[in-house]
Design an enzyme around this catalytic site. Structure first.
Site, short mmCIF file in Angstrom:
data_model
loop_
_atom_site.label_atom_id
_atom_site.label_comp_id
_atom_site.label_asym_id
_atom_site.label_seq_id
_atom_site.Cartn_x
_atom_site.Cartn_y
_atom_site.Cartn_z
N GLN A 76 -0.15 2.77 6.95
CA GLN A 76 1.44 2.46 6.36
C GLN A 76 2.40 3.45 7.40
O GLN A 76 2.36 4.43 7.22
CB GLN A 76 0.58 3.24 4.75
CG GLN A 76 2.04 2.76 3.69
CD GLN A 76 1.26 3.40 2.90
OE1 GLN A 76 1.29 4.75 2.09
NE2 GLN A 76 0.68 2.43 2.19
N TYR A 97 9.77 5.22 -2.18
CA TYR A 97 11.09 5.62 -0.65
C TYR A 97 12.01 4.92 0.01
O TYR A 97 12.68 3.69 -0.46
CB TYR A 97 9.25 5.92 0.03
CG TYR A 97 8.68 6.66 -0.56
CD1 TYR A 97 8.95 8.18 -0.49
CD2 TYR A 97 7.20 5.93 -0.71
CE1 TYR A 97 8.02 9.00 -0.89
CE2 TYR A 97 6.27 7.32 -1.29
CZ TYR A 97 6.78 8.80 -1.80
OH TYR A 97 5.74 9.18 -2.12
N ARG A 147 4.25 -3.97 1.62
CA ARG A 147 3.92 -3.20 -0.19
C ARG A 147 4.77 -3.05 -0.93
O ARG A 147 6.35 -2.53 -0.49
CB ARG A 147 3.18 -1.57 0.36
CG ARG A 147 3.11 -1.09 -0.60
CD ARG A 147 2.62 0.46 -0.44
NE ARG A 147 2.32 1.29 -1.57
CZ ARG A 147 1.15 1.88 -2.56
NH1 ARG A 147 0.00 1.27 -1.47
NH2 ARG A 147 1.46 2.75 -3.19
N GLY A 174 -7.99 2.61 -4.50
CA GLY A 174 -7.00 3.63 -3.25
C GLY A 174 -7.44 4.67 -4.22
O GLY A 174 -8.42 5.74 -3.85
N ARG A 175 -7.17 5.18 -5.69
CA ARG A 175 -8.30 6.27 -5.92
C ARG A 175 -9.88 6.54 -5.86
O ARG A 175 -10.39 7.78 -6.34
CB ARG A 175 -7.61 6.52 -7.48
CG ARG A 175 -6.11 7.04 -7.57
CD ARG A 175 -5.69 8.11 -8.88
NE ARG A 175 -5.63 6.69 -10.26
CZ ARG A 175 -7.00 7.96 -11.31
NH1 ARG A 175 -7.07 8.80 -10.99
NH2 ARG A 175 -7.14 7.05 -12.24
#
Length: 352
Positions: free
Chosen positions: A75, A154, A201, A293-294
């Site tokens: 990423q 971001y 993403r 993810g988590r």
């Protein structure tokens, strides 16, 4: 999933090879965000991909994962205003001089964010080139491809949103101008390594890092229309809700693979099924692949746990996520081996 286990200058450390190799049974690992240049650094000890040392460090990781049968994308993320001079040595840059409305973590602890410097046109062009160079570096490092991070507050997301982009030139104002930087970055990356190696993403409506998009329902259809014919590998929608009309609109408009990330809640216990129910809802709503993810943080063997309905490890002390070392990183237990398969072992002293 940024874990702050790199060196201070962004080189992946050996423990990261262990961490990712433990999770090689994932269909595709999208590695943690790596900055394409020095000024894009967000937090301490995050990974980067703009020097030979970065490439060599990541090569050790991808070699370890490939040895276990896995594959990885990297990423690419530029922090924009989410940064601090104590982290990067530089004043953050952003679409407009609007600071992050919250503190940011630095080696000295949490500090107030600084006012970022508005990017010049030349800096916009050089940043686009840095993303392309980072993508080439990722391929040299053994990644199968890259994911361009245009979400979570971001830099690319900052250009998309009205609250952070108050420019009056060709990169600000109407939606067609605000999507321009993201489109240029994606196109440059695709030109550098081939569109079939590139994903993007997005996180429509996400307010993390002080984001205020203002016109979410206009931004993303316009962005997807601009990217639809580029031949990208996939579009990755995070915090996706299959009941939201915008998700359905995105699914209809996007011509190829759609990866959806279910809403499992942040700083909340993982669901007992590890997210399987929400994943199945997204698949039924048209997603092609599911990202988790988590759930993978605490469950290196998540795929097998989901397959057989085994209990899910909960993420331990949140503080361990970002402090370095093996604790809360590579020491989560895996399932005990069955008599027919002794290849999966529980770490000594661990409990399941």
């Amino acid at each position: 999933m940024t874990r702050n286990r790199a060196t201070t200058d962004g080189v992946p450390q050996p423990i990261m090879a262990t961490y990712y190799a433990q999770r090689a049974t994932a269909g595709l690992i999208i590695a943690e965000a790596s900055t394409p240049n020095a000024v894009g650094q967000t937090y301490p000890n995050i990974t980067a991909i703009h020097t030979d040392a970065h490439v060599a460090g990541w090569r050790r990781v991808t070699d370890a994962v490939r040895a276990e049968g896995g594959r990885m994308f990297l990423q690419l993320q530029h922090g924009g205003r989410v940064g601090h001079p104590d982290n990067s040595g530089l004043t953050p840059i952003a679409p407009s001089p609007i600071p992050l409305p919250e503190t940011i973590y630095t080696p000295a602890g949490h500090q107030d964010a600084v006012v970022p410097r508005e990017m010049t046109i030349d800096e916009i062009h050089s940043t686009v080139a840095d993303f392309a160079a980072a993508a080439r570096g990722a391929i040299d490092a053994g990644f199968e491809g890259v994911e361009v991070h245009a979400a979570n507050g971001y830099l690319l997301h900052q250009f998309l949103a009205r609250g952070t982009n108050q420019r009056t030139d060709a990169y600000g104002g109407p939606v067609a101008h605000r999507i321009r930087f993201t489109v240029e970055v994606v196109q440059a990356v695709a030109d550098a390594i081939g569109p079939e190696r590139v994903g993007v993403r997005i996180a429509p409506g996400l307010t993390v890092n002080g984001m205020e998009e203002g016109d979410t329902e206009e931004i993303y259809p316009a962005l997807i229309t601009a990217l639809a014919d580029t031949g990208l590998a996939y579009l990755h929608v995070v915090f996706a809700d299959p009941d939201q009309p915008l998700f359905q609109e995105i699914r209809t408009a996007w011509p190829s693979t759609l990866i959806a990330n279910p809403v499992l809640g942040w700083r909340k216990p993982l669901p007992a099924d590890g997210g399987k129910h929400e994943a199945e809802r997204l698949l039924a709503a048209g997603a092609d692949l599911i990202s988790l993810g988590r759930s993978f943080l605490a469950n290196p063997d998540l795929v097998e746990r989901l397959r057989i309905g085994a209990p899910i490890n909960q993420v331990r002390d949140q503080g361990l996520m970002y402090t370095g070392g093996a604790a809360g990183y590579t020491d989560y237990p895996t399932l005990a081996p069955t008599p027919a398969d002794d290849s999966v072992r529980v770490p000594e002293g661990a409990t399941v």
